[in-house]
Design an enzyme around this catalytic site. Structure first.
Site, PDB file in Angstrom:
ATOM      1  N   TYR A 156      -1.803   0.446   9.979  1.00 28.57           N
ATOM      2  CA  TYR A 156      -1.976  -0.445   8.585  1.00 28.57           C
ATOM      3  C   TYR A 156      -0.786  -0.318   7.838  1.00 28.57           C
ATOM      4  CZ  TYR A 156      -3.672  -1.378   4.186  1.00 28.57           C
ATOM      5  OH  TYR A 156      -3.968  -1.643   2.663  1.00 28.57           O
ATOM      6  N   SER A 211       0.938  -0.993  -0.201  1.00 26.22           N
ATOM      7  CA  SER A 211       0.173  -0.022  -0.077  1.00 26.22           C
ATOM      8  C   SER A 211       0.824   1.234  -0.004  1.00 26.22           C
ATOM      9  CB  SER A 211      -0.769  -0.091   1.306  1.00 26.22           C
ATOM     10  OG  SER A 211      -1.622   1.288   1.614  1.00 26.22           O
ATOM     11  N   LYS A 257       1.899  -3.674   6.634  1.00 24.49           N
ATOM     12  CA  LYS A 257       2.301  -3.837   5.261  1.00 24.49           C
ATOM     13  C   LYS A 257       3.647  -3.668   5.017  1.00 24.49           C
ATOM     14  CE  LYS A 257      -1.710  -4.726   3.394  1.00 24.49           C
ATOM     15  NZ  LYS A 257      -2.162  -5.820   2.620  1.00 24.49           N
TER      16      LYS A 257
HETATM   17  N1  UFG Z   1     -12.834  11.939   2.073  1.00 32.23           N
HETATM   18  C1  UFG Z   1     -13.688  12.870   2.280  1.00 32.23           C
HETATM   19  N2  UFG Z   1     -14.742  12.337   2.514  1.00 32.23           N
HETATM   20  C2  UFG Z   1     -14.949  10.940   2.728  1.00 32.23           C
HETATM   21  C3  UFG Z   1     -14.027  10.028   2.722  1.00 32.23           C
HETATM   22  C4  UFG Z   1     -12.824  10.450   2.140  1.00 32.23           C
HETATM   23  O1  UFG Z   1     -13.405  14.078   2.035  1.00 32.23           O
HETATM   24  O2  UFG Z   1     -16.278  10.503   3.108  1.00 32.23           O
HETATM   25  C5  UFG Z   1     -11.266  12.458   1.584  1.00 32.23           C
HETATM   26  C6  UFG Z   1     -10.177  12.227   2.546  1.00 32.23           C
HETATM   27  O3  UFG Z   1     -10.199  13.043   3.327  1.00 32.23           O
HETATM   28  C7  UFG Z   1      -8.964  11.997   1.546  1.00 32.23           C
HETATM   29  C8  UFG Z   1      -9.691  11.383   0.262  1.00 32.23           C
HETATM   30  O4  UFG Z   1     -11.083  11.769   0.437  1.00 32.23           O
HETATM   31  O5  UFG Z   1      -8.444  13.403   1.263  1.00 32.23           O
HETATM   32  C9  UFG Z   1      -9.397   9.977   0.023  1.00 32.23           C
HETATM   33  O6  UFG Z   1      -9.845   9.228   0.992  1.00 32.23           O
HETATM   34  P1  UFG Z   1     -10.156   7.470   1.214  1.00 32.23           P
HETATM   35  O7  UFG Z   1     -10.599   7.381   2.449  1.00 32.23           O
HETATM   36  O8  UFG Z   1     -11.109   7.469   0.072  1.00 32.23           O
HETATM   37  O9  UFG Z   1      -8.712   7.087   0.831  1.00 32.23           O
HETATM   38  P2  UFG Z   1      -7.177   7.500   1.719  1.00 32.23           P
HETATM   39  O10 UFG Z   1      -6.280   8.250   0.739  1.00 32.23           O
HETATM   40  O11 UFG Z   1      -7.394   7.973   2.884  1.00 32.23           O
HETATM   41  O12 UFG Z   1      -6.872   5.729   2.038  1.00 32.23           O
HETATM   42  C10 UFG Z   1      -5.894   5.247   1.013  1.00 32.23           C
HETATM   43  C11 UFG Z   1      -6.048   3.839   0.893  1.00 32.23           C
HETATM   44  C12 UFG Z   1      -5.493   3.093   2.259  1.00 32.23           C
HETATM   45  C13 UFG Z   1      -4.361   3.764   2.556  1.00 32.23           C
HETATM   46  C14 UFG Z   1      -4.724   5.120   2.754  1.00 32.23           C
HETATM   47  C15 UFG Z   1      -3.177   5.823   3.157  1.00 32.23           C
HETATM   48  O13 UFG Z   1      -7.327   3.448   0.700  1.00 32.23           O
HETATM   49  O14 UFG Z   1      -5.475   1.834   2.040  1.00 32.23           O
HETATM   50  O15 UFG Z   1      -4.869   5.706   1.402  1.00 32.23           O
HETATM   51  O16 UFG Z   1      -2.116   6.115   2.067  1.00 32.23           O
HETATM   52  F1  UFG Z   1      -3.933   3.227   3.613  1.00 32.23           F
END
Ligand code: UFG
Length: 330
Positions: free
Chosen positions: A143, A119, A147
């Protein structure tokens, strides 16, 4: 060609199920190992399924030996970042310790190739929001650490045995099978595209925007969203690479460009043909402002050629899947 069978752990989950479908479409022999704690039996379709845990040595050794497995693709893991913060030992147990046990079984059974689901979370908050494979890993949650520890075990095992591996560091995976057979069905999902598509089909009243004051062009978080089918293809390319004698390697899987939360939501509104109710909320703890892949190495090393690098395509397949789940819940 009569090839050995491939074990797909976590093949009833979101990404593993897409990879299993592509392997089957190429006439590879596949067995799925999944404990169905997060995955869905429906996602396996007619691929042989063993219900069991990756950390269960007896089950794993039996599967490896009876099916003559020469390649393991290891997806089975827990993936909810905030949960890993509140329950770190569960994540180290299920993700890291189980991988250790799996690797031990692989060595005992003479498995030659290992493709590991890593990841972008291993990078933490890289400078400038861009991460190359050479960027020093610095995970900021258990997490990501779980990994990274697995990657390091693989590196050391590969140095000490004939096993070779490709570790793929996924960026933000979204979208679903273009034929609508499988998709992400996780209850209480947290990933942006999934959650926003749920809002678009009426499963949620609104979508939250976490943080509007980031140092990004529109103030919201930027990510490298990649279509799950292109991600799945990277695993087949990794398999061909290892079978062709390629050396063990670690590769980013992303498109190399990012979209903001607002750009993603605008795409969903465009594709769904309706406005989403949004709520601007504070930053979510632990979120980097931007996380985008340097993504050239996988193209040159594996010859990976993505076909679905288009935000509206990612969103359209996600939305179609969400509509299907409404009609036919998993
Ligand atoms: N976001 C929102 N509203 C939501 C959900 C997400 O504004 O309801 C924003 C988050 O703040 C972020 C972006 O959308 O800016 C993406 O968020 P996600 O939760 O979709 O994904 P992440 O980037 O947090 O997560 C991803 C992977 C994980 C990994 C993580 C850290 O899905 O497995 O990146 O690198 F661990």
């Amino acid at each position: 060609m009569n090839r050995a069978t491939i074990l797909v752990t976590g093949g009833a989950g979101y990404i593993g199920s897409h990879v299993a479908l592509q392997l089957r479409a190429r006439a590879e022999r596949v067995v799925v190992l999944d404990d169905l704690s997060r995955g869905f039996r429906q996602a396996v379709l007619d691929t042989p399924l063993v219900v069991g845990q990756v950390g269960d040595r007896d089950t794993v050794l039996e599967v490896l030996r009876t099916h003559g497995i020469d390649t393991v693709m290891h997806f089975a893991a827990w993936t909810v970042v905030p949960q890993s913060v509140s329950e770190p030992l569960k994540y180290y147990g299920n993700n890291t310790c189980s991988t250790r046990s799996l690797l031990e079984c692989c060595l005992e059974a003479g498995v030659r190739n290992f493709v590991f689901s890593s990841s972008a979370a291993v990078y933490g908050i890289p400078a400038g929001g861009i991460a190359a494979e050479g960027t020093p890993p610095a995970p900021i949650n258990p997490y990501g650490t779980s990994k990274l520890m697995s990657e390091w075990m693989l590196r050391d095992v590969a140095a000490a045995s004939p096993l070779k591996y490709v570790a793929l560091r996924y960026f933000n995976v979204a979208g679903s099978d273009s034929a609508g057979r499988v998709g992400q069905a996780t209850p209480n999902a947290t990933l942006l595209v999934k959650v926003a598509c749920e809002a678009a089909v009426g499963k949620r009243p609104h979508i939250s925007i976490f943080g509007t004051d980031y140092p990004t062009p529109d103030g919201t978080g930027v990510r490298d969203y990649i279509h799950v089918e292109d991600l799945a293809t990277a695993h087949l390319d990794a398999l061909d690479y290892l079978r062709g004698g390629g050396a063990s390697t670690v590769l980013n899987v992303g498109y190399g460009h990012g979209y903001s939360v607002r750009e993603v939501l605008a795409s969903i509104e465009r594709v769904a043909g309706k406005r989403l109710a949004t709520r601007e909320e504070p930053r979510r703890p632990g979120d980097p402002p931007a996380l985008v892949a340097r993504a050239d190495r996988i193209r040159s090393e594996l010859g990976w050629r993505p076909r679905l690098d288009d935000l509206d395509t990612i969103v359209r397949t996600s939305l179609e899947w969400e509509r299907r789940l409404l009609r036919d819940p998993w």
